[in-house]
Structures are given as structure tokens and as C-alpha cells.
Write a protein that holds these residues in place. Structure first.
Motif, short mmCIF file in Angstrom:
data_model
loop_
_atom_site.label_atom_id
_atom_site.label_comp_id
_atom_site.label_asym_id
_atom_site.label_seq_id
_atom_site.Cartn_x
_atom_site.Cartn_y
_atom_site.Cartn_z
N UNK A 135 5.74 6.22 -22.82
CA UNK A 135 6.28 5.17 -21.54
C UNK A 135 5.58 5.82 -20.33
N UNK A 136 4.77 4.87 -19.80
CA UNK A 136 4.21 5.33 -18.24
C UNK A 136 4.86 4.37 -17.50
N UNK A 137 5.29 5.23 -16.44
CA UNK A 137 5.96 4.67 -15.16
C UNK A 137 5.34 4.81 -13.83
N UNK A 138 5.45 3.90 -13.23
CA UNK A 138 4.81 4.07 -11.57
C UNK A 138 5.63 3.74 -10.86
N UNK A 139 6.28 4.80 -10.05
CA UNK A 139 7.32 4.71 -9.38
C UNK A 139 6.70 4.85 -7.73
N UNK A 140 7.02 3.92 -7.00
CA UNK A 140 6.80 3.72 -5.46
C UNK A 140 7.61 4.57 -4.76
N UNK A 141 7.15 5.54 -3.82
CA UNK A 141 7.63 6.59 -3.40
C UNK A 141 8.66 6.17 -2.04
N UNK A 142 8.66 4.64 -1.88
CA UNK A 142 9.45 4.22 -0.95
C UNK A 142 10.76 3.65 -1.64
N UNK A 143 10.94 4.04 -3.00
CA UNK A 143 12.03 3.74 -3.50
C UNK A 143 12.24 1.98 -4.25
N UNK A 144 11.02 1.43 -4.11
CA UNK A 144 11.28 -0.03 -4.41
C UNK A 144 10.94 0.01 -6.00
N UNK A 145 11.13 -1.20 -6.50
CA UNK A 145 11.23 -1.34 -8.18
C UNK A 145 9.76 -0.48 -8.58
N UNK A 146 9.87 0.04 -9.70
CA UNK A 146 8.92 0.66 -10.60
C UNK A 146 8.23 -0.31 -11.24
N UNK A 148 0.81 -1.40 0.05
CA UNK A 148 0.12 -0.04 0.09
C UNK A 148 0.80 1.32 0.00
N UNK A 149 1.76 1.39 -0.88
CA UNK A 149 2.62 2.51 -1.25
C UNK A 149 2.29 3.44 -2.38
N UNK A 150 1.95 4.69 -2.09
CA UNK A 150 1.50 5.39 -3.00
C UNK A 150 2.80 5.68 -4.41
N UNK A 151 2.32 5.87 -5.42
CA UNK A 151 3.31 5.65 -6.60
C UNK A 151 3.27 6.96 -7.41
N UNK A 152 4.42 7.52 -8.03
CA UNK A 152 4.62 8.63 -8.74
C UNK A 152 4.25 8.27 -10.22
N UNK A 153 3.48 8.96 -10.67
CA UNK A 153 3.14 8.66 -12.07
C UNK A 153 3.95 9.64 -13.22
N UNK A 154 4.90 9.03 -13.98
CA UNK A 154 5.54 9.58 -14.87
C UNK A 154 4.97 9.34 -16.45
N UNK A 155 4.86 10.33 -17.16
CA UNK A 155 4.64 9.67 -18.55
C UNK A 155 5.78 10.55 -19.44
#
Length: 198
Positions: free
Chosen positions: A67-78, A35-42
Motif C-alpha cells: 500500500x503506497x500512500x501520498x499524504x499532502x503535508x497540509x493535511x488535505x486528503x491523501x 503545489x503541496x509536498x507529499x509524504x510517501x508512505x509504503x
């Protein structure tokens, strides 16, 4: 001793739906248990945070590789997905067809006219506003895009509107032809209109 930054290889995200300017991207396995928020990058551009596993992303370039990337804010694998958007044949604004978007006038006819005239592969744009509508008939190959701040408000006035009976007798003597029960009819007898919500 210095520590090196960890560089994660992106996990594959799933594109569950896409049109010329938008897509739905789902983080893959493991996303549900974190349950970690994710940063959305396009295409490298930050589009904000989401706390959802499924992200609706708009503002994509038609007929392009996004390219759409979902990056967890805790630094885990996107998670990452490539969205190949189809080209867009035309983009029609419902205001050009007379829609007011004032929340008072019934804009059904204007929106329906835009949908009817839109070519396959096109988009009907609903800009910010409050649009009163009754039934809209959409068609294959045409996207209806609601811009941020656009609302479709249901018109509950049944007067002058068609009401389908649950079935129609067949001319060949077979079982009755079902027309549907979506109008609230119990399946037999006369149709029962649905009351407006209170």
C-alpha cells in the motif's frame, strides 16, 4: 466546544508501472493544482517527502500487496494505491559477472552477461558505483535496477562499434528496408556518426 480531527478518505492514486521491487505511483485528479509536498508512505513506513505528482517508490516486497500512500503535508486528503508486485524469479548482481564500477573500465560486457543470463521475471541489480557502458541490449520480462548511487556512464568511443546504414536493399525488389536513423543518419546516403558531447 471541542473540535474533532478531520479524517480524510484517501483518493485513488494510479500505478503506472511496477516490477517486483519498485513502482511508479501518480497522485490523481487535483494533484496538479496543489503545489503541496507529499509524504510517501509504503505499508505505513515513512519514505520521505516528494514535491512531485509522480513518485518512484522502491524497496517493495516481491510477490506481495504493498500500500503506497501520498499524504499532502497540509493535511488535505491523501492519495492511495495498492501495488501488487509480481514475484521475482532471480536477482543477479552485475559484480558477480565481473563489473568493476570504478568509472574507468568498460563494464558493458559484464552487465550484458547478467542481462543475458537473467530469467524472465528477474532483476539485474546495478549497485552503487560508476559503470562505463556502451550499448546495452535489454530483454522483455527482466528489470534493470540501479541502486542509489549507481551511475551508467556512456562510452563515446565509436571505433570497433557497428554503425547501421539507414536502409538495406530488399531482395524482393520492394522499397528499401529501413534499418533506422537513430545513429544520426539523415535517412539517405552514408551514415553520419554522432559526435561525442563536448
Amino acid at each position: 466546544m471541542e473540535t474533532a480531527d478531520v479524517v480524510w478518505m484517501p483518493r485513488k492514486a494510479v500505478v503506472s508501472w511496477a516490477c517486483a521491487r519498485a513502482a511508479v505511483v501518480e497522485a490523481g485528479p487535483g494533484a496538479f493544482s496543489l503545489p503541496v509536498p507529499r509524504r510517501v508512505l509504503v505499508n505505513g513506513e515513512d519514505r520521505g517527502l516528494t514535491d512531485r505528482v509522480v513518485a518512484y517508490v522502491e524497496g517493495l516486497e516481491p510477490g506481495a500487496r504493498n500500500v503506497v500512500r501520498l499524504e499532502p503535508v497540509d493535511g488535505s486528503a491523501p492519495w492511495e494505491a495498492v501495488v501488487e508486485t509480481p514475484p521475482e524469479s532471480v536477482r543477479l548482481d552485475i559484480r558477480d559477472f565481473g563489473a568493476a564500477g570504478d568509472g574507468r573500465r568498460d563494464d558493458t560486457g559484464s552487465i550484458q552477461a547478467a542481462v543475458a543470463r537473467c530469467a524472465e521475471g528477474g532483476t539485474v541489480e546495478v549497485p552503487a558505483g560508476r559503470y562505463r557502458v556502451s550499448s546495452l541490449w535489454l530483454k522483455d520480462g527482466v528489470s534493470l535496477h540501479l541502486a542509489q548511487g549507481a551511475e551508467l556512464l556512456a562510452v563515446y568511443d565509436r571505433e570497433g562499434r557497428a554503425l547501421l546504414p539507414p536502409s538495406q536493399a530488399r531482395t524482393d525488389g520492394g522499397a528499401p528496408y529501413p534499418l533506422g536513423t537513430w545513429e544520426g543518419a539523415p535517412g539517405r546516403g552514408s551514415p553520419v556518426p554522432c559526435p561525442p558531447p563536448s
